[in-house]
Design an enzyme around this catalytic site. Structure first.
Site, PDB file in Angstrom:
ATOM      1  N   ARG A  77       0.846  -1.190   0.000  1.00 20.95           N
ATOM      2  CA  ARG A  77       0.000   0.000   0.000  1.00 20.95           C
ATOM      3  C   ARG A  77       0.878   1.236   0.000  1.00 20.95           C
ATOM      4  NH1 ARG A  77      -3.182   3.037   4.633  1.00 20.95           N
ATOM      5  NH2 ARG A  77      -4.157   4.595   3.267  1.00 20.95           N
ATOM      6  N   HIS A 121      -3.445  10.800   0.319  1.00 20.78           N
ATOM      7  CA  HIS A 121      -2.974  10.607   1.694  1.00 20.78           C
ATOM      8  C   HIS A 121      -2.409  11.950   2.179  1.00 20.78           C
ATOM      9  CE1 HIS A 121      -1.608   7.294   4.641  1.00 20.78           C
ATOM     10  NE2 HIS A 121      -1.406   8.453   5.241  1.00 20.78           N
ATOM     11  N   GLU A 166      -8.020   8.114   5.718  1.00 24.97           N
ATOM     12  CA  GLU A 166      -8.459   8.709   6.987  1.00 24.97           C
ATOM     13  C   GLU A 166      -9.098  10.088   6.821  1.00 24.97           C
ATOM     14  OE1 GLU A 166      -5.482   8.444   9.988  1.00 24.97           O
ATOM     15  OE2 GLU A 166      -5.532   6.265   9.885  1.00 24.97           O
ATOM     16  N   ASN A 293      -8.134   1.380   9.220  1.00 28.10           N
ATOM     17  CA  ASN A 293      -6.928   1.851   9.916  1.00 28.10           C
ATOM     18  C   ASN A 293      -7.279   1.915  11.393  1.00 28.10           C
ATOM     19  OD1 ASN A 293      -5.993   2.287   7.337  1.00 28.10           O
ATOM     20  ND2 ASN A 293      -5.445   4.443   7.632  1.00 28.10           N
ATOM     21  N   TYR A 295      -5.443   1.771  15.547  1.00 24.66           N
ATOM     22  CA  TYR A 295      -4.262   1.657  16.397  1.00 24.66           C
ATOM     23  C   TYR A 295      -4.601   1.277  17.824  1.00 24.66           C
ATOM     24  CZ  TYR A 295      -1.690   3.313  12.461  1.00 24.66           C
ATOM     25  OH  TYR A 295      -1.141   3.392  11.213  1.00 24.66           O
ATOM     26  N   GLU A 356      -4.136  -0.252   7.754  1.00 27.13           N
ATOM     27  CA  GLU A 356      -3.075   0.237   8.648  1.00 27.13           C
ATOM     28  C   GLU A 356      -3.251  -0.287  10.059  1.00 27.13           C
ATOM     29  OE1 GLU A 356      -2.281   4.451   9.232  1.00 27.13           O
ATOM     30  OE2 GLU A 356      -2.508   4.744   7.088  1.00 27.13           O
TER      31      GLU A 356
HETATM   32  C1  GCO Z   1      -2.413   8.113  10.090  1.00 30.92           C
HETATM   33  C2  GCO Z   1      -1.822   7.953   8.778  1.00 30.92           C
HETATM   34  C3  GCO Z   1      -0.396   7.481   8.789  1.00 30.92           C
HETATM   35  C4  GCO Z   1       0.334   7.613  10.122  1.00 30.92           C
HETATM   36  C5  GCO Z   1       0.167   6.370  10.956  1.00 30.92           C
HETATM   37  C6  GCO Z   1       0.790   6.562  12.333  1.00 30.92           C
HETATM   38  O1  GCO Z   1      -3.179   7.249  10.497  1.00 30.92           O
HETATM   39  O2  GCO Z   1      -2.148   9.145  10.689  1.00 30.92           O
HETATM   40  O3  GCO Z   1      -2.570   7.116   7.930  1.00 30.92           O
HETATM   41  O4  GCO Z   1       0.107   8.360   7.835  1.00 30.92           O
HETATM   42  O5  GCO Z   1       1.692   7.828   9.895  1.00 30.92           O
HETATM   43  O6  GCO Z   1      -1.181   6.104  11.152  1.00 30.92           O
HETATM   44  O7  GCO Z   1       0.220   7.667  12.939  1.00 30.92           O
END
Ligand code: GCO
Length: 451
Positions: A77, A121, A166, A293, A295, A356
């Site tokens: 990607r 992006h 995002e 995406n 985290y 992500e």
């Molecule tokens: C985001 C973006 C990425 C970041 C990654 C870590 O989610 O901010 O897609 O460019 O670098 O997620 O923060």
């Protein structure tokens, strides 16, 4: 033999983005982007860093592809920089910009790796920001023209596409909180940007499908698992509102043709967003997949009526029970499981790709030149177990992309936060595969996570 095997044909990939890795910020006719302008302005990025060179992928992409092949990845990607294709964001296409992405795509295809591009992006042509940026309605049409042009140029060799990365993050950070490019702090601008981006998404999707109906088109949405901070009705209700705000403000209009209720309550937001008759019919798009995406989770407490979101330095994010990455983000795999099963349940079991997921740890080369980033291996093992469990509970997940292949430019944090499976030397930009990269290669080879 892997303890947890994934479905046959599951994509094992890694993700990057143009401004974060390419460099070549003004080469071969590329126009200025809002991130060039924002990062060059003093005070916006930690240590005054910027993406002028970044990982120098503009000149070293063949090395990146070779590493992806060495790791046995089946999908890569990346993102296409709009200002490389249309330097001023409209009109004439820059042939050298297209040549770069054709060469990257052909190298990936030669390596047996799926090229998996994101059209946007975050690096908007500065000329379009000067004309008003994402709050301006007519930017939706500009973006659709760009999407159509790239599809015509690369659609013969690229089958799977993402429109945005995002949208909730780049609109909130860029126009509400001002911590990302273009650094604006305006609730009205943010609300209009949300709607223009939704319209741009729908117009681009339909324009791309008109070029080639057989393309698979989705978007990498940013999601977080919204949970109440305390076990009470007020926090549970607040968590539900926040969930509909952050998680549904883009996927809702796209897949349902309607904004979530938090935007409709009171009526003001829809008017402030300049939503017009017929707009939502344009926005609606039957995506071929939903990119995820994610985290960590977000803990929400009910706020007093007068809470002013726009005044907050940052939005709520993460809890304190789990271990923290070097970025301070809570490691919480359950968040990914919860979001995957929510999407499966509430959106009629769409095809999902993890576009992500990753972590920042600063482990560097030891005396032997080896990067022993065991915390990153533990992170990936935990989140992949969550993905495996969600698949077992019915989520149709087809692929996983580690963020990121390379240590790269982490927006306002500069290069301090390292997310890569591959170490990038800050001076030479030479690449060194970390232990986590070797571990991930084993996962890809076995199509599963070890015991
Ligand atoms: C985001 C973006 C990425 C970041 C990654 C870590 O989610 O901010 O897609 O460019 O670098 O997620 O923060």
């Amino acid at each position: 033999m892997a303890r947890l095997r994934f479905p046959d044909g599951f994509h094992w990939g890694a993700a990057t983005a143009s401004y974060q890795i390419e460099g070549g910020w003004n080469e071969d006719g590329k126009g200025e982007s809002i991130w060039d302008r924002f990062a060059h302005a003093p005070g916006n990025v930690k240590n005054g860093e910027h993406g002028d060179v970044a990982c120098d992928t503009y000149h070293r992409f063949a090395e990146d592809v070779a590493i992806a092949k060495e790791l046995g990845l089946t999908s890569y990607r990346f993102s296409i920089a709009w200002p490389r294709i249309q330097p001023s964001g409209r009109g004439v296409v820059n042939p050298k910009g297209l040549d770069f992405y054709r060469a990257l795509v052909d190298a990936l295809l030669d390596a047996g790796i799926r090229p998996f591009p994101t059209l946007y992006h975050w690096d908007l042509p500065q000329a379009l920001e000067d004309a008003g940026g994402w709050p301006e309605r007519d930017l939706a049409g500009r973006f659709a023209d760009y999407a159509e042009g790239v599809t015509r140029a690369l659609g013969d060799r690229v089958s799977d596409w993402m429109v945005f990365n995002e949208p909730n993050v780049f609109t909130a950070c860029g126009y509400l909180m001002g911590i990302h490019a273009p650094g604006r702090r305006s609730l009205p601008d943010f609300l209009r940007a949300v709607h223009t981006v939704n319209r741009a998404h729908g117009l681009a999707f339909h324009a791309m499908k008109a070029v080639r109906g057989d393309l698979r088109i989705g978007t990498a949405f940013s999601f977080t698992d919204c949970q109440p901070a305390c076990d009470n009705d007020a926090d549970a209700s607040a968590a539900g509102r926040w969930h509909r705000f952050v998680n549904e403000m883009f996927i809702g209009p796209t897949l349902r043709g309607a904004y979530p209720d938090v935007f409709r309550e009171g009526g003001a937001p829809l008017e402030a967003m300049d939503v017009r008759e017929g707009d939502l019919a344009e926005v609606r798009a039957a995506l071929d997949f939903v990119g995820v995406n994610l985290y960590t989770r977000t803990l929400i407490e009910d706020a007093p009526e007068d809470a002013n979101l726009g005044a907050r330095p940052a939005l709520p994010f993460g809890g304190n029970e789990g271990a923290k990455t070097d970025f301070g983000w809570e490691v919480w795999p359950e968040a990914l499981y919860n979001v995957l099963v929510w999407l499966a349940r509430d959106f009629d079991n769409p095809v999902l790709e993890i576009t992500e997921n990753g972590c920042s740890y600063g482990d560097g080369p030891d005396a032997d030149g080896v990067v022993r980033d065991t915390r990153r291996i533990d992170f990936y093992r935990g989140y992949l177990e969550a993905v495996h469990r969600a698949i077992g509970d019915g989520a149709d997940v087809r692929g996983y992309h580690a963020w990121s292949l390379l240590d790269n430019f982490e927006w306002a944090e500069g290069y301090e936060q390292r997310f890569g499976l591959v170490w990038v030397d800050p001076q030479t930009r030479d690449r060194t595969i970390k232990e986590s990269g070797r571990w991930y290669a084993q996962v890809a080879a076995e199509n599963g996570v070890d015991g």
